[in-house]
Design an enzyme around this catalytic site. Structure first.
Site, PDB file in Angstrom:
ATOM      1  N   GLU A 250       2.470  -5.549   4.765  1.00 46.95           N
ATOM      2  CA  GLU A 250       1.074  -5.289   4.599  1.00 46.95           C
ATOM      3  C   GLU A 250       0.276  -6.582   4.738  1.00 46.95           C
ATOM      4  O   GLU A 250       0.140  -7.568   3.910  1.00 46.95           O
ATOM      5  CB  GLU A 250       0.796  -5.038   3.083  1.00 46.95           C
ATOM      6  CG  GLU A 250       1.601  -3.687   2.775  1.00 46.95           C
ATOM      7  CD  GLU A 250       0.933  -2.475   3.140  1.00 46.95           C
ATOM      8  OE1 GLU A 250      -0.272  -2.637   3.791  1.00 46.95           O
ATOM      9  OE2 GLU A 250       1.510  -1.426   3.043  1.00 46.95           O
TER      10      GLU A 250
ATOM     11  N   CYS B 254      -8.037  -7.936   1.572  1.00 44.07           N
ATOM     12  CA  CYS B 254      -7.449  -7.726   2.798  1.00 44.07           C
ATOM     13  C   CYS B 254      -8.120  -6.672   3.737  1.00 44.07           C
ATOM     14  O   CYS B 254      -8.217  -6.696   4.911  1.00 44.07           O
ATOM     15  CB  CYS B 254      -6.078  -7.209   2.926  1.00 44.07           C
ATOM     16  SG  CYS B 254      -5.926  -5.918   1.619  1.00 44.07           S
TER      17      CYS B 254
HETATM   18  P1  NAD Z   1       0.616 -15.875   2.590  1.00 47.84           P
HETATM   19  O1  NAD Z   1       1.037 -15.357   3.469  1.00 47.84           O
HETATM   20  O2  NAD Z   1       0.316 -17.674   2.498  1.00 47.84           O
HETATM   21  O3  NAD Z   1       1.594 -15.830   1.310  1.00 47.84           O
HETATM   22  C1  NAD Z   1       1.926 -14.758   0.902  1.00 47.84           C
HETATM   23  C2  NAD Z   1       3.332 -14.852   0.156  1.00 47.84           C
HETATM   24  O4  NAD Z   1       4.303 -15.301   1.249  1.00 47.84           O
HETATM   25  C3  NAD Z   1       3.337 -15.911  -0.897  1.00 47.84           C
HETATM   26  O5  NAD Z   1       4.135 -15.645  -2.123  1.00 47.84           O
HETATM   27  C4  NAD Z   1       3.874 -17.140  -0.348  1.00 47.84           C
HETATM   28  O6  NAD Z   1       4.570 -17.905  -1.154  1.00 47.84           O
HETATM   29  C5  NAD Z   1       5.173 -16.395   0.488  1.00 47.84           C
HETATM   30  N1  NAD Z   1       5.610 -17.139   1.744  1.00 47.84           N
HETATM   31  C6  NAD Z   1       5.195 -18.054   2.577  1.00 47.84           C
HETATM   32  N2  NAD Z   1       5.686 -18.343   3.508  1.00 47.84           N
HETATM   33  C7  NAD Z   1       6.863 -17.651   3.494  1.00 47.84           C
HETATM   34  C8  NAD Z   1       8.247 -17.406   4.215  1.00 47.84           C
HETATM   35  N3  NAD Z   1       8.407 -18.083   5.160  1.00 47.84           N
HETATM   36  N4  NAD Z   1       9.080 -16.726   3.949  1.00 47.84           N
HETATM   37  C9  NAD Z   1       9.022 -15.803   2.564  1.00 47.84           C
HETATM   38  N5  NAD Z   1       7.700 -15.901   1.897  1.00 47.84           N
HETATM   39  C10 NAD Z   1       6.758 -16.863   2.070  1.00 47.84           C
HETATM   40  O7  NAD Z   1      -0.771 -15.345   2.016  1.00 47.84           O
HETATM   41  P2  NAD Z   1      -1.794 -15.526   0.756  1.00 47.84           P
HETATM   42  O8  NAD Z   1      -2.437 -16.668   1.136  1.00 47.84           O
HETATM   43  O9  NAD Z   1      -1.136 -15.711  -0.518  1.00 47.84           O
HETATM   44  O10 NAD Z   1      -2.647 -14.163   0.686  1.00 47.84           O
HETATM   45  C11 NAD Z   1      -3.841 -13.867   1.496  1.00 47.84           C
HETATM   46  C12 NAD Z   1      -3.288 -12.996   2.862  1.00 47.84           C
HETATM   47  O11 NAD Z   1      -2.650 -11.876   2.369  1.00 47.84           O
HETATM   48  C13 NAD Z   1      -4.462 -12.530   4.032  1.00 47.84           C
HETATM   49  O12 NAD Z   1      -4.129 -12.802   5.249  1.00 47.84           O
HETATM   50  C14 NAD Z   1      -4.705 -11.153   3.399  1.00 47.84           C
HETATM   51  O13 NAD Z   1      -5.381 -10.283   4.192  1.00 47.84           O
HETATM   52  C15 NAD Z   1      -3.436 -10.667   3.243  1.00 47.84           C
HETATM   53  N6  NAD Z   1      -3.252  -9.588   2.058  1.00 47.84           N
HETATM   54  C16 NAD Z   1      -3.127  -8.269   2.611  1.00 47.84           C
HETATM   55  C17 NAD Z   1      -2.957  -7.284   1.932  1.00 47.84           C
HETATM   56  C18 NAD Z   1      -2.610  -5.731   2.576  1.00 47.84           C
HETATM   57  O14 NAD Z   1      -2.234  -4.922   1.760  1.00 47.84           O
HETATM   58  N7  NAD Z   1      -2.466  -5.689   3.981  1.00 47.84           N
HETATM   59  C19 NAD Z   1      -3.190  -7.378   0.711  1.00 47.84           C
HETATM   60  C20 NAD Z   1      -3.502  -8.332   0.110  1.00 47.84           C
HETATM   61  C21 NAD Z   1      -3.660  -9.515   0.803  1.00 47.84           C
END
Ligand code: NAD
Length: 475
Positions: free
Chosen positions: A243, A277
């Site tokens: 997602e 998102c």
């Molecule tokens: P992010 O991608 O920076 O982090 C998300 C999670 O991934 C965190 O827990 C982070 O610690 C972890 N992470 C980071 N690098 C990783 C790796 N290499 N391997 C495994 N895990 C890793 O996102 P964010 O800043 O926390 O959230 C915002 C983003 O999330 C926005 O782009 C938003 O659109 C998206 N989002 C999407 C949905 C959806 O349903 N499609 C819902 C909410 C948020």
């Protein structure tokens, strides 16, 4: 400052190393969080794998009962859970309470779904053979979640996984830790068996968790960049759900109810300070309705009261972190430098935390960052268009496939928009594309897989065909 620990195999575990979480409204230190070690991550997955052997043998009715019990506890602890969300990521208390209420509803929804996992009997060419198609849980789920809906985005995965008979290890964002701990206290109180649901915190542990050989499915919500990184790093073929992000468009046609469209844009562009998102990021308005729409949207946004989300009479809190603040401001500066008009009144926002003034930008062009990238802040770009098909062409993009919005009172336009918008979720004449009992997911650059609905549950199930020769035809 509160101390937050990992929850592994039914026990709360400290760690020698910790990291600190700040309140984005005032940069005050909120929590000291145990950074899980590599051994902790391994222990959590091993515990989940061991618990899976017995959890998968529980009946759906037992699991449903447990999920209903969790929902009741979440309801009872709503105030505490909501305050934890507001303090750690900034949204208003009213929005946080709404999130907790929806979390409780998700537990109840999947309690109902758990007892409706049905198989099929498939015809064979001879009556001596019967084919059974059945569904079984995927095993250990590695759930990686962001901070913007810190409870719901854990909740959707947790509810569906537990309902399916899978076990789970959750790694929340480093920015949202206390709310996750409170949710796991609810699970503990409800009597979720040790190892069935585990919680690990920490910077840099995600890659180890998703690569663990005992993990049977990765459920990720977060940015497109991180999702792509995870997809590239997976060493063996296992189910993934992704997602991801994406800049969401809105179209306002010449036949729109413009007041309704402006109200929808104000809600879906600025709720949670635009950190959704499915936030409306870029709007294409038919030239004949352009100035009327701009005036209504700017007036609605000027009314938003910005402040600490924990205070009364606040409509919009700070952004969750400094990086988000920097990005949102950069999108405004870039658009203005390239000729956009700022329509919202100039205003001072508190400088105590990561606040950004909600801003409507007019006369935007495709090269501006606000029209190209997900802003994830309270900024909306608007551009005039001359036809419906021009708007659809601008709205559809390879990198964006989560949600699109449109306003029109014309039936032909409605169906054309529904058919041609290349998005997983399309909302017409309303700003709320996600409901609990319909599948919710992206396509193209916004990922794949569904949450919500029975499809959300099926993401945690794998299919089995059993072909039995019983010789019972009587021939
Ligand atoms: P992010 O991608 O920076 O982090 C998300 C999670 O991934 C965190 O827990 C982070 O610690 C972890 N992470 C980071 N690098 C990783 C790796 N290499 N391997 C495994 N895990 C890793 O996102 P964010 O800043 O926390 O959230 C915002 C983003 O999330 C926005 O782009 C938003 O659109 C998206 N989002 C999407 C949905 C959806 O349903 N499609 C819902 C909410 C948020």
């Amino acid at each position: 400052m509160i101390e937050i620990r990992n929850y592994i195999d039914g026990a709360w575990r400290s760690s020698a190393e910790t990291f600190t979480v700040l309140n984005p409204a005032n940069r005050g230190q909120l929590a000291r969080v145990a950074q899980a070690t590599a051994d902790d991550v391994d222990a959590a997955v091993v515990a989940a794998d061991a618990a899976f052997q017995s959890w998968r043998r529980t009946t759906p009715f037992e699991r449903a009962e447990l999920l209903r019990g969790i929902a009741d506890i979440v309801d009872r602890r709503e105030g505490e859970l909501a305050l934890a969300v507001t303090r750690e990521m900034g949204k208003t208390l009213a929005e946080s309470s709404g999130e907790v209420q929806k979390l409780a509803r998700a537990f109840r929804f999947y309690a109902e779904e758990a007892v409706r996992i049905m198989g099929e009997i498939v015809p064979n060419e001879t009556l001596d053979v019967t084919s059974l198609v059945s569904y079984e849980p995927v095993g250990v789920v590695a759930a990686i979640t962001p901070w913007n809906y810190p409870l719901e985005l854990i909740g959707w995965k947790l509810c569906a996984a537990l309902a399916a008979g899978a076990t789970i290890v959750v790694k929340p964002s480093e920015y949202s830790t206390a709310s996750a701990a409170s949710l796991f206290e609810c699970l503990e109180e409800a009597g979720v068996p040790a190892g069935v649901a585990n919680l690990v915190y920490g910077r840099g542990i995600g890659p180890q968790l998703v690569a663990h050989p005992l993990v049977g499915k990765i459920a990720f919500t977060g940015s497109t960049q991180t999702g792509n990184r995870i997809a590239r790093s997976v060493h063996h073929a296992i189910p993934l759900s992704m997602e991801l992000g994406g800049s969401c468009p809105m179209i306002v046609t010449e036949h729109a109810d413009v007041a309704k469209a402006a109200a929808g844009a104000a809600r879906r562009g600025f709720r949670n300070a635009g950190q959704i998102c499915i936030a409306v990021n870029r709007i294409y308005v038919h030239r004949s309705r352009y100035e009327e729409f701009l005036a209504l949207l700017a007036a609605a946004v000027d009314e938003l009261r910005v402040g600490d989300g924990a205070q009364q009479n606040v409509d919009m809190g700070p952004l969750a972190n400094e990086e988000g603040q920097r990005k949102a401001r950069a999108h405004v500066d870039d658009a203005v430098a390239l000729g956009a008009r700022v329509l919202t009144a100039e205003r001072r926002v508190p400088d105590t935390g990561y606040f950004v003034a909600p801003t409507v930008l007019a006369d935007c062009t495709p090269e501006m960052l606000v029209m190209r990238e997900e802003t994830f802040g309270p900024i909306v770009g608007v551009a005039p268009v001359d036809s419906l098909d021009e708007a659809i062409g601008l709205a559809n993009r390879r990198d964006s496939g989560l949600a699109a919005y449109a306003y029109t009172e014309n039936l032909r336009e409605t169906h054309r928009l529904s058919a041609l918008l290349d998005y997983g979720n399309v909302a017409i004449n309303n700003p709320d594309p996600g409901i609990m009992n319909a599948p919710y997911g992206g396509r193209k650059g916004s990922g794949f897989g569904s949450e919500h609905g029975s499809e959300g549950l099926h993401g945690y199930l794998q299919i089995k065909h059993t072909r039995i020769h019983h010789g019972a035809s009587g021939a």
